[in-house]
Design a protein around this motif. Structure first.
Motif, PDB file in Angstrom:
ATOM      1  N   THR A   1       0.675  -1.127   0.087  1.00 47.59           N
ATOM      2  CA  THR A   1       0.122  -0.071  -0.110  1.00 47.59           C
ATOM      3  C   THR A   1       0.923   1.259  -0.021  1.00 47.59           C
ATOM      4  O   THR A   1       0.650   2.094  -0.713  1.00 47.59           O
ATOM      5  N   THR A   2       1.803   1.257   0.763  1.00 52.01           N
ATOM      6  CA  THR A   2       2.784   2.511   0.900  1.00 52.01           C
ATOM      7  C   THR A   2       3.594   2.434  -0.369  1.00 52.01           C
ATOM      8  O   THR A   2       3.687   3.707  -0.887  1.00 52.01           O
ATOM      9  N   MET A   3       3.837   1.483  -1.068  1.00 47.14           N
ATOM     10  CA  MET A   3       4.624   1.660  -2.389  1.00 47.14           C
ATOM     11  C   MET A   3       3.515   2.008  -3.616  1.00 47.14           C
ATOM     12  O   MET A   3       3.990   2.962  -4.315  1.00 47.14           O
ATOM     13  N   LYS A   4       2.379   1.769  -3.363  1.00 45.78           N
ATOM     14  CA  LYS A   4       1.268   2.139  -4.306  1.00 45.78           C
ATOM     15  C   LYS A   4       1.193   3.738  -4.299  1.00 45.78           C
ATOM     16  O   LYS A   4       0.841   4.700  -5.120  1.00 45.78           O
ATOM     17  N   GLU A   5       0.969   4.131  -2.953  1.00 43.24           N
ATOM     18  CA  GLU A   5       0.919   5.525  -2.611  1.00 43.24           C
ATOM     19  C   GLU A   5       2.099   6.435  -3.172  1.00 43.24           C
ATOM     20  O   GLU A   5       1.988   7.491  -3.595  1.00 43.24           O
ATOM     21  N   GLU A   6       3.353   5.657  -2.909  1.00 40.96           N
ATOM     22  CA  GLU A   6       4.499   6.486  -3.424  1.00 40.96           C
ATOM     23  C   GLU A   6       4.306   6.684  -5.031  1.00 40.96           C
ATOM     24  O   GLU A   6       4.751   7.628  -5.504  1.00 40.96           O
ATOM     25  N   GLN A   7       4.008   5.645  -5.390  1.00 41.83           N
ATOM     26  CA  GLN A   7       3.920   5.432  -6.875  1.00 41.83           C
ATOM     27  C   GLN A   7       2.966   6.625  -7.387  1.00 41.83           C
ATOM     28  O   GLN A   7       3.143   7.241  -8.555  1.00 41.83           O
ATOM     29  N   ALA A   8       1.884   6.525  -6.791  1.00 37.50           N
ATOM     30  CA  ALA A   8       0.863   7.667  -7.292  1.00 37.50           C
ATOM     31  C   ALA A   8       1.398   9.141  -7.140  1.00 37.50           C
ATOM     32  O   ALA A   8       1.346  10.051  -7.859  1.00 37.50           O
TER      33      ALA A   8
END
Length: 117
Positions: free
Chosen positions: A56-63
């Motif tokens: 989830t953290t990685m997805k947020e960082e990607q966004a």
């Protein structure tokens, strides 16, 4: 009862006690294994939960990175348009200067021709 019968009954009771004892030992071992498996399962659940959080953290960082890239692209496009507009102005100025230079050269030639005639 006869002694032989009593002896057989004792043997049978002894076998039953041994079997029950063995079954209890097996049951105890099975409970220990079951407890160990539950602990391992809980550990795996915690690991899975941690992985999901990281994902989830990685997805947020990607966004966030995509938003930043979009902003940078927009800024880059804006600067590109500004530079191209400046080039158009410079080209127009250069064309005007060349026309003036050509006209001045003609005028100078005419004056020279009038002076020499």
């Amino acid at each position: 009862m006869s002694e032989q019968r009593l002896e057989r009954m004792e043997n049978m009771l002894s076998q039953l006690i041994t079997m029950v004892g063995g079954m209890r030992t097996e049951q105890t071992e099975m409970k220990k294994e079951q407890t160990a498996m539950k602990q391992e399962q809980n550990t795996m659940k915690e690991d899975l939960s941690e992985l999901k959080k990281e994902q989830t953290t990685m997805k947020e960082e990607q966004a966030a990175m995509r938003e930043e890239q979009t902003a940078m692209k927009t800024e880059s496009d804006k600067r590109h348009r500004e530079i191209m507009d400046e080039f158009k102005i410079l080209r127009a100025d250069q064309d005007h200067i060349w026309k003036k230079t050509v006209q001045n050269e003609r005028d100078i030639n005419q004056v020279k021709h009038q002076l020499t005639s």
